[in-house]
Design an enzyme around this catalytic site. Structure first.
Site, mmCIF file in Angstrom:
data_model
loop_
_atom_site.group_PDB
_atom_site.id
_atom_site.type_symbol
_atom_site.label_atom_id
_atom_site.label_comp_id
_atom_site.label_asym_id
_atom_site.label_seq_id
_atom_site.Cartn_x
_atom_site.Cartn_y
_atom_site.Cartn_z
ATOM 1 N N ASP A 224 27.758 -77.653 54.290
ATOM 2 C CA ASP A 224 28.806 -77.094 53.424
ATOM 3 C C ASP A 224 28.272 -75.848 52.752
ATOM 4 O O ASP A 224 27.137 -75.829 52.264
ATOM 5 C CB ASP A 224 29.218 -78.096 52.341
ATOM 6 C CG ASP A 224 30.144 -79.175 52.859
ATOM 7 O OD1 ASP A 224 30.845 -79.779 52.037
ATOM 8 O OD2 ASP A 224 30.179 -79.439 54.075
ATOM 9 N N HIS B 296 31.929 -62.498 61.337
ATOM 10 C CA HIS B 296 30.663 -63.132 61.679
ATOM 11 C C HIS B 296 30.822 -64.202 62.749
ATOM 12 O O HIS B 296 31.856 -64.861 62.834
ATOM 13 C CB HIS B 296 30.042 -63.787 60.441
ATOM 14 C CG HIS B 296 29.822 -62.849 59.307
ATOM 15 N ND1 HIS B 296 29.915 -63.247 57.992
ATOM 16 C CD2 HIS B 296 29.511 -61.527 59.275
ATOM 17 C CE1 HIS B 296 29.669 -62.209 57.200
ATOM 18 N NE2 HIS B 296 29.428 -61.160 57.954
ATOM 19 N N LYS C 79 34.406 -74.040 61.682
ATOM 20 C CA LYS C 79 34.469 -73.967 60.220
ATOM 21 C C LYS C 79 35.808 -74.484 59.708
ATOM 22 O O LYS C 79 36.861 -74.150 60.261
ATOM 23 C CB LYS C 79 34.285 -72.524 59.744
ATOM 24 C CG LYS C 79 32.929 -71.935 60.086
ATOM 25 C CD LYS C 79 32.822 -70.483 59.671
ATOM 26 C CE LYS C 79 31.452 -69.909 60.014
ATOM 27 N NZ LYS C 79 31.351 -68.479 59.666
ATOM 28 N N HIS D 84 34.653 -64.785 62.480
ATOM 29 C CA HIS D 84 35.371 -65.159 61.263
ATOM 30 C C HIS D 84 35.084 -64.176 60.140
ATOM 31 O O HIS D 84 33.963 -63.669 60.005
ATOM 32 C CB HIS D 84 34.930 -66.570 60.833
ATOM 33 C CG HIS D 84 35.397 -66.946 59.466
ATOM 34 N ND1 HIS D 84 34.556 -66.982 58.373
ATOM 35 C CD2 HIS D 84 36.631 -67.273 59.011
ATOM 36 C CE1 HIS D 84 35.257 -67.335 57.311
ATOM 37 N NE2 HIS D 84 36.512 -67.512 57.667
ATOM 38 N N TYR E 124 33.384 -73.697 52.713
ATOM 39 C CA TYR E 124 33.637 -74.078 54.103
ATOM 40 C C TYR E 124 32.601 -75.073 54.613
ATOM 41 O O TYR E 124 31.437 -75.049 54.229
ATOM 42 C CB TYR E 124 33.719 -72.859 55.020
ATOM 43 C CG TYR E 124 32.546 -71.905 54.999
ATOM 44 C CD1 TYR E 124 31.639 -71.867 56.050
ATOM 45 C CD2 TYR E 124 32.373 -71.015 53.945
ATOM 46 C CE1 TYR E 124 30.578 -70.962 56.052
ATOM 47 C CE2 TYR E 124 31.333 -70.111 53.947
ATOM 48 C CZ TYR E 124 30.437 -70.090 55.005
ATOM 49 O OH TYR E 124 29.387 -69.209 55.007
ATOM 50 N N ASP F 196 27.389 -55.830 57.014
ATOM 51 C CA ASP F 196 28.719 -55.821 57.624
ATOM 52 C C ASP F 196 29.206 -54.413 57.980
ATOM 53 O O ASP F 196 30.182 -54.271 58.717
ATOM 54 C CB ASP F 196 29.729 -56.519 56.713
ATOM 55 C CG ASP F 196 29.556 -58.034 56.718
ATOM 56 O OD1 ASP F 196 28.841 -58.551 57.595
ATOM 57 O OD2 ASP F 196 30.146 -58.700 55.847
#
Length: 194
Positions: free
Chosen positions: A49, A63, A72, A119, A132, A172
């Site tokens: 988690d 990602h 997920k 995602h 998640y 990113d």
């Protein structure tokens, strides 16, 4: 059943609405029940988690992990986020397509993304806590990513949050375009390539 499972336009993606019990004291709901998820055909096993906190305009993604792909189950614990999955499964009729779900802590809805997808999410509220469950562990050496604004994928971030400029991590900003990524998942979410 304490959950409503709604299939999304891309095979394998589900929006999940738990039944929320509330009164003047507050609320209660089940986030996950193996029995109910298994009955709905979602027979994943979660092993980790994660939770993050972000401010308005933060965009995290897109990602994925290569040799250890993660399914997920994602939700907004507080605030609102626009959550996106991109199909990376070679041979899939929706290969390279995306689907997004508005996750809202007031609604308590969730989004299930199986292995074989990239995602990411975009924060729409002043702050958001995002949580998640994952079907595999995080492997930092195994990370991959796609450019958040790749025109060949065409995620409609601007219509979701007009006027906001995404706040990205340095990592990113360096992801490759979808067309320049040479290795993708096969239909069984097994990484193909070296």
């Amino acid at each position: 059943m304490p959950f409503t499972f709604t299939k999304c336009p891309i095979e394998g993606l589900y929006e999940i609405q738990p039944k929320v019990f509330g009164d003047s004291r507050g609320y209660f709901f089940e986030v996950y029940s193996e029995k109910d998820f298994f009955e709905a055909g979602l027979k994943m096993k979660f092993v980790q988690d994660n939770q993050s906190s972000s401010t308005r305009g933060v965009l995290r993604g897109l990602h994925f992990q290569t040799k250890h792909p993660q399914g997920k189950l994602v939700r907004a614990v507080s605030g609102k986020v626009y959550d996106v999955a991109v199909d990376l499964r070679c041979g899939s009729p929706t290969f390279g397509k995306w689907h997004g779900v508005l996750l809202d802590a007031e609604k308590q809805n969730q989004f299930y993304i199986p292995e074989g997808f990239a995602h990411g999410f975009y924060v729409l509220s002043d702050t958001a806590v995002f949580a998640y469950k994952c079907t595999d562990f995080y492997h930092p050496e195994d990370e991959g990513g796609l450019m958040w604004n790749d025109s060949s994928i065409g995620i409609d971030w601007k219509n979701i949050a007009p006027g906001l400029t995404p706040l990205l991590s340095e990592k990113d900003t360096k992801h490759k375009a979808f067309s320049k990524t040479e290795k993708y998942f096969d239909m069984n979410a097994v990484w193909i390539g070296e």
